[in-house]
Design an enzyme around this catalytic site. Sequence first.
Site, PDB file in Angstrom:
ATOM      1  N   THR A 519       0.868  -1.180   0.000  1.00 55.02           N
ATOM      2  CA  THR A 519       0.000   0.000   0.000  1.00 55.02           C
ATOM      3  C   THR A 519       0.902   1.225   0.000  1.00 55.02           C
ATOM      4  O   THR A 519       0.874   2.044   0.916  1.00 55.02           O
ATOM      5  CB  THR A 519      -0.944  -0.067   1.208  1.00 55.02           C
ATOM      6  OG1 THR A 519      -1.599  -1.346   1.193  1.00 55.02           O
ATOM      7  CG2 THR A 519      -2.031   1.010   1.136  1.00 55.02           C
ATOM      8  N   HIS A 520       1.752   1.305  -1.025  1.00 55.14           N
ATOM      9  CA  HIS A 520       2.710   2.389  -1.152  1.00 55.14           C
ATOM     10  C   HIS A 520       2.537   3.061  -2.506  1.00 55.14           C
ATOM     11  O   HIS A 520       3.463   3.119  -3.294  1.00 55.14           O
ATOM     12  CB  HIS A 520       4.145   1.877  -1.005  1.00 55.14           C
ATOM     13  CG  HIS A 520       4.420   1.162   0.291  1.00 55.14           C
ATOM     14  ND1 HIS A 520       5.516   0.392   0.510  1.00 55.14           N
ATOM     15  CD2 HIS A 520       3.716   1.119   1.451  1.00 55.14           C
ATOM     16  CE1 HIS A 520       5.487  -0.108   1.743  1.00 55.14           C
ATOM     17  NE2 HIS A 520       4.389   0.317   2.333  1.00 55.14           N
ATOM     18  N   ASN A 521       1.322   3.532  -2.756  1.00 58.06           N
ATOM     19  CA  ASN A 521       1.066   4.277  -3.986  1.00 58.06           C
ATOM     20  C   ASN A 521       1.571   5.700  -3.774  1.00 58.06           C
ATOM     21  O   ASN A 521       1.206   6.344  -2.797  1.00 58.06           O
ATOM     22  CB  ASN A 521      -0.437   4.324  -4.274  1.00 58.06           C
ATOM     23  CG  ASN A 521      -1.100   2.960  -4.139  1.00 58.06           C
ATOM     24  OD1 ASN A 521      -1.471   2.570  -3.036  1.00 58.06           O
ATOM     25  ND2 ASN A 521      -1.237   2.247  -5.230  1.00 58.06           N
TER      26      ASN A 521
END
Lengths: 593, 229
Positions: A519-521
């Site tokens: 979850t590293h957009n």
Amino acid sequence: MARTLPKTDVLIIGGGWTGLTAAYELAHAGQRCVVLERGKKRHTATSFSAPEEHDELKYAHRYSHMMDVKKETLTIRNNRDQQALPMRRLGSFLPGSGLGGAGIHWNGQLWRPLPSDLQMRSHYEERYGKDFIGPDVSVQDWGVTYEELEPHLDFFERICGTAGVAGNLGGEARPGGNVFEGPRSADYPNPPMQQPISNTLFGEAAARMGLNPFPMPSANVTKAYVNPYGAQLHPCTYCGFCERFGCGYYAKADPIICVYDRIKDHENFEIRFDAQVLRIEKSEDGKTATGAVYLDENGEEVFQPADTICMNAYALWNVHLMLVSGLGKPYDPKTRTGVVGRNYAYQTVAGVDAFFDDSVKTDPYMGAGALGVVIDDYNGDNFDHSDLGFVGGGYIACKQYHGRPIGYQPVPEGTPKWGAEWKQAVRENYNHHADLVVHGSSVSTPENYLDLDPTWTDAYGRPLLRMTFDFPENDRKMSDYVMQRAMEVAREMDNVTSVSGTNLAAVDKHYDIVPYQTTHNVGGAVIGTDPETSVVNRYGQMWDHHNVFVFGACLFPQNLGYNPTGPLMGLAYWTLEHMKRDYLPNPGPLMDA
Amino acid sequence: MAKLYSRRAILAQIALGTGVAGAGFPVSHAFAASDDRPWAFFTDDEARWTAAVADVFIPQDEFPSASQAGVVDFIDFQMATAYGAGEGLYLDPPFPAGALAEQGYQLEFTPAQLLRQGIEQARQLGDIATMDAPARADHVEEMSNRDDITGTLIVELWKLTKQGYFADPIYLGNHDYAGWRMVGFPGAHAYYTERVDAHKRSVTPPPRGIAHDRDGSPYPPRAIGGGSD
């Protein structure tokens, strides 16, 4: 017509790490703050307590703490020749919803950027020459340096009670820490985590190979601790329910216990839940924003006017809100002009599985979100890139996050996908597996970007965000190179009988929205010093609307090899310092365009 | 008094003609608490078909098969509740043809609709009840490779089978902690500060689920109450 409420000084959109921190700092600076949170009220003490929270199906596989795609989602395609289709179910990444946002279900891996990470283009051009970075890579400098961010990175580590070993204390090398990190003004506030056997064997193997292992910096707290805001944290129990779960032990730093509880009764603070912001309104001359229209808990449209607006939604939804509100010029990949949606990047993740013989029992259920031993020798520009044909890198970690059995079924390469042999292999390997990850950087390119989808809409009638993304050639090479190094370390580990690697960015693969990656957009509303290539100036202030400040990983011009929470919170405190000191006394652009 | 309905008897029928040990169900079978309650979602035929496929995925050995561990009960419960009704699934049209695998699930069905329609189509591809174990395995493999609703169904059932085998028993699967005992997972009551860096071979504590009786009863309460256990 929306009902108009009395004006507030500061309107904060989003009640996660950055939004609650902005409210804390600005409320104490005398600003009346209203926070709009799209999700529910919840609390660490009442909502995340064990054993009920330790429900793998409900939280890890039914995503009960995450955002609801029925309300907001995006469409996805690998390139402009394809039709983007909706992400109908969560998978590759898991944004949060509700008080605390994704800061509730993070792992607590709390990193700093390398000094060179923040000057990516100028650093590589200086060391390797002007032409080293290819034309299909649009990496750029952040416009803010490590030295400028250091006090803020340090402060956030204190907010989280971070556990670790300093490798560079004011320029002095320290044994046991990360020898590659930038100088620290102080040591970590808490000692490092206790390491299980798998991580320990990895560290020993890496050291034998001349590499530099150190314990992963962790916001899973190791001692009873009171943070600078007065929040009490407690030692981690290594329960193995961290990522995708809230921590009812008060042992994983989260925005509710670390920030919200310390500001919620302040006279300048108000938070409204079930408050879905629909758009930001602009003044007639377009130079400022006037407030935001949102749906309140009764579904009524309300306009909240404000002098200053802070955008603190998750990275993707900050960009979406800009696009549907007409804030900033949208990026057009055909002409390569415009900025909103430009330089979207992700993370390049590969995994390595090492299997022990029967003499090593790992007990993988004893875990924590940031329980790892790491080498940083192949991250950033910590190694010579001259002959490698790529920029960037990643850390290699041996980690023991959890042994939750729906999700944790390591089997050696060649095992059938189901049936009797699979069942036997799961049983035989569950307790004899080391879990390595290559957590790699992600360069930005002119063809990876965010805009609005022409076909699908969200539950509020707005066009969905459209993501056009595939792994750049640069990152495929990088990931494969670093994964090979990880496999070498895995083979060197004591009692290892087999090693296999899985690279999600391998040459024959395209970015896939289904398997969880990170979850590293990042990116899409990037920070910088040139309005042609950034949405906000180096203080996080929009070039086009000086009373709008932007927070979060949407600011990253490309993704570094580290997890984003540390860098994005360093930026948040940097922005808040300049808001308090320079902007609020005299509102206007903090930099000339 | 004779029960009017028996899940156990329904599922036992799938094994009868095949030489698979229908009598192999342990006494403390998953259906003990809900055995006299008709399926919440499945028809008897669908339940039998699902049990046969789930037992291809996880067959019986020293540890129970999927259906013996309550996986069919788990799936039935999931289909009758929020997940089956499409919670967490964006189903706005249109549904254009030509979706790529990388774009994920693109059918217009909730999971409950997928199972109902998928099983109906799958059952036309062969009568799994008359196949022996190797033929069943081949049949499931063939269905999984199909580029139609049947292929999607098998992917979904494999996911649900693993969930049912390893999820907390409050969801009706993982009966008597079958899945957790198999791998050695101690469950929801988890505090390991004293053990994590001991680096000694240690005995894994016996499993305890979320609702494990704090007074020490060996059986967890069930998400669906009633029945006599």
